[in-house]
Design an enzyme around this catalytic site. Sequence first.
Site, mmCIF file in Angstrom:
data_model
loop_
_atom_site.group_PDB
_atom_site.id
_atom_site.type_symbol
_atom_site.label_atom_id
_atom_site.label_comp_id
_atom_site.label_asym_id
_atom_site.label_seq_id
_atom_site.Cartn_x
_atom_site.Cartn_y
_atom_site.Cartn_z
ATOM 1 C CG HIS A 13 -37.343 -34.657 23.217
ATOM 2 N ND1 HIS A 13 -37.976 -35.269 24.330
ATOM 3 C CD2 HIS A 13 -36.640 -33.600 23.667
ATOM 4 C CE1 HIS A 13 -37.069 -34.903 25.354
ATOM 5 N NE2 HIS A 13 -36.456 -34.015 25.024
ATOM 6 C CD GLU A 14 -34.237 -31.952 21.080
ATOM 7 O OE1 GLU A 14 -34.456 -30.862 21.816
ATOM 8 O OE2 GLU A 14 -33.870 -33.037 21.815
ATOM 9 C CG HIS B 26 -36.885 -29.061 24.656
ATOM 10 N ND1 HIS B 26 -37.095 -28.742 25.960
ATOM 11 C CD2 HIS B 26 -36.377 -30.192 24.454
ATOM 12 C CE1 HIS B 26 -36.600 -29.998 26.533
ATOM 13 N NE2 HIS B 26 -36.271 -30.806 25.494
ATOM 14 C CD GLU C 87 -36.675 -33.473 28.822
ATOM 15 O OE1 GLU C 87 -36.075 -32.581 28.477
ATOM 16 O OE2 GLU C 87 -36.596 -34.568 28.300
HETATM 17 ZN ZN ZN Z 1 -35.235 -32.714 26.297
#
Ligand code: ZN
Length: 503
Positions: free
Chosen positions: A265-266, A269, A295
């Site tokens: 997830h990170e 980003h 996101e």
């Molecule tokens: Zn996030």
Amino acid sequence: MATSLDQLRIEAETIWNLKDSLRLIGWDQQIVMPSKASIARSRQMATLSRLAHERLTSDSFRSLLDKAEKEVEGRDQDCDDFCLVRVARRHHDRSVGLPADLVEELTRSCAVAFDAWLQAKPKSDWDLFEPHFEKVLDLKKQVAEARGYAGHPYDAMIDDFEPGMTTAEVTALFDSFRPFLVELVSKISQSSAVAEDGPLDQEFPIDGQDRFSRELAESIGYDLVNGRIDAGPHPFCAAPAGSDIRLINRFQIDNLNTALFGTLHEAGHGIYEQFSPPRFEHTPLRGGCSLGVHESQSRLWENFVGRSRPFWRYHFPRLKEIFPTQLLGYEAEDIYRAVNRVRPSFIRVEADEVTYTLHVILRFEIEVQLLDGSLKVSDVPELWNAKMKQYLGIEPPEHRLGCLQDIHWSDGLVGYFPTYSIGNMIAAQLWERIESEIPDLDSQLERGDCQPLLTWLRREVYDHASKFLPKDLVLRASGQPLSHQAFQRYLDKKYKDLYDLGS
Ligand code: ZN
């Protein structure tokens, strides 16, 4: 002689360097700063914020904007210069209406509310947090009035995170999507197709989790030369520069999902920021264009890639090499099923793909009522529990598992939650386009080859950085206006298959 556009660029660099320095010392504050330094740090941060705010809202900056707007008049509206002036104007207009006293009082009240939340959460004591949240909310309402809004006061809140989005649009998205989700959760809870206990319900030593997480991040394109990964209490991604991206990962010895999917997830980003074109560095055009689009990138890598069969067919042998005892007798398919287990739970950040949006809808509905005054802060716990029961069929036994779980309200981040679900919807739309344009995507991912996917994302999303409004970028990149439908199609197909729900 330098044009006004050149001068605007120079002044914007100063302002955005101040903002980026704030990001850097914010990362430092959360990860390595000695705890006694917190007062000194809050003053340093206040100074940088004030300097950036003063320069951004100054008459001289407005005058530069006025002149630069004339210089770019008639030029291609997609060109960098035109977008730079438009985006800088937007930042100026949003900040200029806010009295400095209000900004300062909000910052101070949030710091106090954050402290109160830290004490209230472990005790599940809403009463302790309530007056502080009331104060923060009152100041947020004043912010909404100072900025102005077209429809609902909540519009002024969402616009901070998802420029151009309105309360009415988010309400329509969620109202159309919620019945499908509630029904799917209910059907899944009656199915016995996925075992209650799986390969992930055991202990995995942290050093192995750390090694594998780093390998995963690099395998999807995260660059450790222009970035780093550290451990911390809350996963997040800080981006003080395109060449300085910092991911925070969190480890739990009895929950492998936390580190693996937190990393993906990170890193999603981080990749978005790392691939922002270098020519936008030190300008308002650098990096992701909204929290929703951001996101979409974290969710795309975490869920659409990281929770897919092809991904685990490629990565499972290495995971088994690191954890041979724990994974003895298991296959890639077992991991695929385990990481996609749906189970209504109290905590949003640990929720699966299906129940996640319901957690967000609940928070959105409560926030909207708080902003327009139809809900009192003291009535939040009761409404929270009632909505949990209605949407997920479970009721938190304590407020730390319910209305006190999130950091956002104590930090003044009202209007933030919808961007999490908007991100899922955007990711699904992009994924449909990607699948149609890269027909052998599955076999590429099964070989561990993310390059064609990365190339597509760079061309359609990352290269544009913050040039466009999110709804324009979504339409360009996915070919569809934002809606819940692609995400609904994705969930329907994937979970009917996983849970044998028939057609
Ligand atoms: Zn996030």
